[in-house]
Design a protein around this motif. Structure first.
Motif, PDB file in Angstrom:
ATOM      1  N   VAL A  70       0.832  -1.210   0.000  1.00  0.00           N
ATOM      2  CA  VAL A  70       0.000   0.000   0.000  1.00  0.00           C
ATOM      3  C   VAL A  70       0.860   1.251   0.000  1.00  0.00           C
ATOM      4  CG1 VAL A  70      -1.763   1.318   1.243  1.00  0.00           C
ATOM      5  CG2 VAL A  70      -1.874  -1.203   1.193  1.00  0.00           C
ATOM      6  N   GLU A  71       1.803   1.312   0.957  1.00  0.00           N
ATOM      7  CA  GLU A  71       2.694   2.469   1.069  1.00  0.00           C
ATOM      8  C   GLU A  71       4.104   2.045   0.668  1.00  0.00           C
ATOM      9  OE1 GLU A  71       3.970   5.674   0.887  1.00  0.00           O
ATOM     10  OE2 GLU A  71       2.172   6.037   2.135  1.00  0.00           O
ATOM     11  N   PHE A  72       4.647   2.678  -0.361  1.00  0.00           N
ATOM     12  CA  PHE A  72       5.981   2.336  -0.847  1.00  0.00           C
ATOM     13  C   PHE A  72       7.017   3.402  -0.502  1.00  0.00           C
ATOM     14  CE2 PHE A  72       3.194  -0.277  -3.357  1.00  0.00           C
ATOM     15  CZ  PHE A  72       3.907  -1.439  -3.604  1.00  0.00           C
ATOM     16  N   ASN A  73       6.563   4.605  -0.154  1.00  0.00           N
ATOM     17  CA  ASN A  73       7.492   5.694   0.112  1.00  0.00           C
ATOM     18  C   ASN A  73       8.202   5.467   1.446  1.00  0.00           C
ATOM     19  OD1 ASN A  73       8.123   8.511   1.364  1.00  0.00           O
ATOM     20  ND2 ASN A  73       7.963   8.857  -0.841  1.00  0.00           N
ATOM     21  N   LEU A  74       9.522   5.332   1.399  1.00  0.00           N
ATOM     22  CA  LEU A  74      10.276   4.979   2.593  1.00  0.00           C
ATOM     23  C   LEU A  74      10.336   6.114   3.608  1.00  0.00           C
ATOM     24  CD1 LEU A  74      13.207   2.914   1.056  1.00  0.00           C
ATOM     25  CD2 LEU A  74      10.970   2.149   1.864  1.00  0.00           C
ATOM     26  N   ALA A  75      10.350   7.353   3.143  1.00  0.00           N
ATOM     27  CA  ALA A  75      10.326   8.482   4.072  1.00  0.00           C
ATOM     28  C   ALA A  75       9.003   8.510   4.835  1.00  0.00           C
ATOM     29  CB  ALA A  75      10.541   9.788   3.326  1.00  0.00           C
ATOM     30  N   ARG A  76       7.927   8.217   4.132  1.00  0.00           N
ATOM     31  CA  ARG A  76       6.614   8.179   4.779  1.00  0.00           C
ATOM     32  C   ARG A  76       6.546   7.053   5.812  1.00  0.00           C
ATOM     33  NH1 ARG A  76       2.429  10.617   7.023  1.00  0.00           N
ATOM     34  NH2 ARG A  76       0.458   9.526   6.738  1.00  0.00           N
ATOM     35  N   LEU A  77       7.092   5.887   5.474  1.00  0.00           N
ATOM     36  CA  LEU A  77       7.085   4.772   6.416  1.00  0.00           C
ATOM     37  C   LEU A  77       7.924   5.101   7.645  1.00  0.00           C
ATOM     38  CD1 LEU A  77       7.412   1.731   3.986  1.00  0.00           C
ATOM     39  CD2 LEU A  77       5.409   2.350   5.360  1.00  0.00           C
ATOM     40  N   ARG A  78       9.057   5.762   7.434  1.00  0.00           N
ATOM     41  CA  ARG A  78       9.901   6.122   8.573  1.00  0.00           C
ATOM     42  C   ARG A  78       9.172   7.127   9.469  1.00  0.00           C
ATOM     43  NH1 ARG A  78      13.619   3.419  11.075  1.00  0.00           N
ATOM     44  NH2 ARG A  78      14.623   2.844   9.084  1.00  0.00           N
ATOM     45  N   THR A  79       8.478   8.097   8.859  1.00  0.00           N
ATOM     46  CA  THR A  79       7.715   9.074   9.638  1.00  0.00           C
ATOM     47  C   THR A  79       6.621   8.392  10.448  1.00  0.00           C
ATOM     48  OG1 THR A  79       8.121  10.806   7.989  1.00  0.00           O
ATOM     49  CG2 THR A  79       6.287  11.153   9.503  1.00  0.00           C
ATOM     50  N   LEU A  80       5.916   7.467   9.818  1.00  0.00           N
ATOM     51  CA  LEU A  80       4.851   6.737  10.519  1.00  0.00           C
ATOM     52  C   LEU A  80       5.420   5.878  11.636  1.00  0.00           C
ATOM     53  CD1 LEU A  80       2.653   5.688   7.455  1.00  0.00           C
ATOM     54  CD2 LEU A  80       2.105   7.412   9.193  1.00  0.00           C
TER      55      LEU A  80
ATOM     56  N   PHE B 231       8.133   6.640  13.474  1.00  0.00           N
ATOM     57  CA  PHE B 231       8.400   7.546  14.593  1.00  0.00           C
ATOM     58  C   PHE B 231       7.093   7.985  15.261  1.00  0.00           C
ATOM     59  CE2 PHE B 231      12.497   8.721  12.271  1.00  0.00           C
ATOM     60  CZ  PHE B 231      13.279   7.951  13.105  1.00  0.00           C
ATOM     61  N   ALA B 232       6.058   8.192  14.459  1.00  0.00           N
ATOM     62  CA  ALA B 232       4.766   8.580  15.030  1.00  0.00           C
ATOM     63  C   ALA B 232       4.239   7.488  15.953  1.00  0.00           C
ATOM     64  CB  ALA B 232       3.761   8.863  13.910  1.00  0.00           C
ATOM     65  N   ARG B 233       4.454   6.242  15.575  1.00  0.00           N
ATOM     66  CA  ARG B 233       4.012   5.137  16.435  1.00  0.00           C
ATOM     67  C   ARG B 233       4.803   5.119  17.742  1.00  0.00           C
ATOM     68  NH1 ARG B 233       2.286  -0.697  14.286  1.00  0.00           N
ATOM     69  NH2 ARG B 233       0.773   0.759  13.425  1.00  0.00           N
ATOM     70  N   SER B 234       6.105   5.361  17.662  1.00  0.00           N
ATOM     71  CA  SER B 234       6.916   5.408  18.884  1.00  0.00           C
ATOM     72  C   SER B 234       6.445   6.523  19.800  1.00  0.00           C
ATOM     73  CB  SER B 234       8.393   5.615  18.529  1.00  0.00           C
ATOM     74  OG  SER B 234       8.884   4.561  17.721  1.00  0.00           O
ATOM     75  N   LEU B 235       6.149   7.680  19.212  1.00  0.00           N
ATOM     76  CA  LEU B 235       5.690   8.818  20.017  1.00  0.00           C
ATOM     77  C   LEU B 235       4.299   8.556  20.594  1.00  0.00           C
ATOM     78  CD1 LEU B 235       6.956  11.698  17.697  1.00  0.00           C
ATOM     79  CD2 LEU B 235       7.837  11.127  19.970  1.00  0.00           C
TER      80      LEU B 235
ATOM     81  N   ALA C 261       3.902  16.323  14.166  1.00  0.00           N
ATOM     82  CA  ALA C 261       4.883  17.299  13.676  1.00  0.00           C
ATOM     83  C   ALA C 261       6.298  16.876  14.054  1.00  0.00           C
ATOM     84  CB  ALA C 261       4.568  18.682  14.239  1.00  0.00           C
ATOM     85  N   LEU C 262       6.467  16.375  15.278  1.00  0.00           N
ATOM     86  CA  LEU C 262       7.787  15.924  15.710  1.00  0.00           C
ATOM     87  C   LEU C 262       8.226  14.702  14.914  1.00  0.00           C
ATOM     88  CD1 LEU C 262      10.234  16.068  17.539  1.00  0.00           C
ATOM     89  CD2 LEU C 262       8.939  14.790  19.277  1.00  0.00           C
ATOM     90  N   ALA C 263       7.304  13.805  14.615  1.00  0.00           N
ATOM     91  CA  ALA C 263       7.646  12.616  13.827  1.00  0.00           C
ATOM     92  C   ALA C 263       8.208  13.012  12.462  1.00  0.00           C
ATOM     93  CB  ALA C 263       6.419  11.722  13.659  1.00  0.00           C
ATOM     94  N   ALA C 264       7.614  14.011  11.842  1.00  0.00           N
ATOM     95  CA  ALA C 264       8.106  14.481  10.545  1.00  0.00           C
ATOM     96  C   ALA C 264       9.508  15.076  10.686  1.00  0.00           C
ATOM     97  CB  ALA C 264       7.142  15.509   9.963  1.00  0.00           C
ATOM     98  N   GLU C 265       9.734  15.826  11.766  1.00  0.00           N
ATOM     99  CA  GLU C 265      11.064  16.414  11.994  1.00  0.00           C
ATOM    100  C   GLU C 265      12.111  15.319  12.238  1.00  0.00           C
ATOM    101  OE1 GLU C 265      10.757  19.121  15.237  1.00  0.00           O
ATOM    102  OE2 GLU C 265       9.155  20.316  14.312  1.00  0.00           O
ATOM    103  N   LEU C 266      11.748  14.318  13.022  1.00  0.00           N
ATOM    104  CA  LEU C 266      12.679  13.226  13.310  1.00  0.00           C
ATOM    105  C   LEU C 266      12.997  12.431  12.051  1.00  0.00           C
ATOM    106  CD1 LEU C 266      11.200  11.901  16.681  1.00  0.00           C
ATOM    107  CD2 LEU C 266      13.213  13.342  16.375  1.00  0.00           C
ATOM    108  N   SER C 267      12.006  12.249  11.205  1.00  0.00           N
ATOM    109  CA  SER C 267      12.221  11.516   9.957  1.00  0.00           C
ATOM    110  C   SER C 267      13.196  12.260   9.050  1.00  0.00           C
ATOM    111  CB  SER C 267      10.888  11.300   9.231  1.00  0.00           C
ATOM    112  OG  SER C 267      11.067  10.548   8.056  1.00  0.00           O
TER     113      SER C 267
END
Length: 249
Positions: free
Chosen positions: A62-72, A74-78, A95-101
């Motif tokens: 479904v999701e192939f974008n690796l930056a998006r997966l990394r952001t998601l 971090f969002a799960r960790s947060l 917002a922090l998840a996007a910055e961390l990614s």
């Protein structure tokens, strides 16, 4: 006749496990500064990667974008921290998840981590073969000192199909104008690289950098690599042997 030699990236041309671990360690420091407290202090690098891997499994196909997966990831960790009583709003965590990614990818590519045999091999092959990168990852060659070495660079995330699917091999064939019989894939992953290449009609060279000694066929598959190497220094001789076998046939 072999026309094109394609390379996997992670653990084939560079030590991705090293750069990923270092990048996650750097990001973990940033996360703890942004969300101080005992809960974030208890987070470790494997926790961050586990969250990312779980997201990737849930969104497989479904999701192939690796930056998006990394952001998601971090969002799960947060979110886990928030549920443990950290007290931050969901929008702030997103917002922090996007910055961390974004920070993760900067740290990831700061160290090329090329294996010692990578550049000598690519330079040795270029006069004889067309060279390409075929990766389920996203490290841009020019960002790690490999700019201009590849005729074609094919990332799974750009085509929404990933190794071992035949579709990504067809993308390379179309871009380079080659037949499957003219292509070789060099990679470390038994399923993605060896099975994927063989099922697509390509030759497959498995690089055994971890020194397992034998090729373990993925469950449910009978494909075997056409050659096994422990270093890219061995690749020119392997390709020459392929050429000789093709000529004798």
């Amino acid at each position: 006749m072999i026309e094109a030699v394609l390379f996997d990236g992670d653990q084939t041309l560079w030590d991705f496990q090293k750069v990923m671990g270092n990048a996650l360690a750097a990001v973990l420091v940033e996360l703890r500064l942004a969300r101080p407290g005992p809960n974030s202090a208890g987070l470790e690098v494997p926790d961050l990667q586990t969250d990312r891997d779980e997201v990737a499994r849930e969104l497989h196909g479904v999701e192939f974008n690796l930056a998006r997966l990394r952001t998601l990831g971090f969002a799960r960790s947060l979110r886990r921290l928030r549920h443990a009583g950290a007290g931050w709003a969901e929008a702030e965590d997103d917002a922090l998840a996007a910055e961390l990614s974004a920070s993760y990818f900067v740290h990831r590519d700061r160290d090329p981590a090329l294996f010692a045999d990578t550049l000598p091999c690519l330079e040795a092959l270029r006069p004889r073969y067309r060279i390409g990168l075929l990766s389920n990852g996203s490290r841009l060659p020019q960002s790690i000192g490999l700019g201009g070495l590849f005729e074609t660079v094919v990332f799974a995330q750009d085509h929404r199909v990933a190794k071992p699917d035949r579709g990504i091999f067809a993308v390379v064939e179309k871009e380079m104008g080659i037949s499957p019989q003219a292509a070789v894939l060099v990679g470390d992953h038994p399923l993605n690289d060896v099975v994927g290449a063989k099922q697509s009609g390509w030759r497959a060279v498995w690089i055994d950098r971890v020194g397992t000694g034998t090729f373990a066929r993925p469950a449910g598959h009978h494909e075997e690599p056409d050659a096994i190497i422990t270093s890219l220094h061995q690749l020119p001789a392997v390709l020459a042997r392929f050429e000789a076998l093709s000529g004798s046939g």
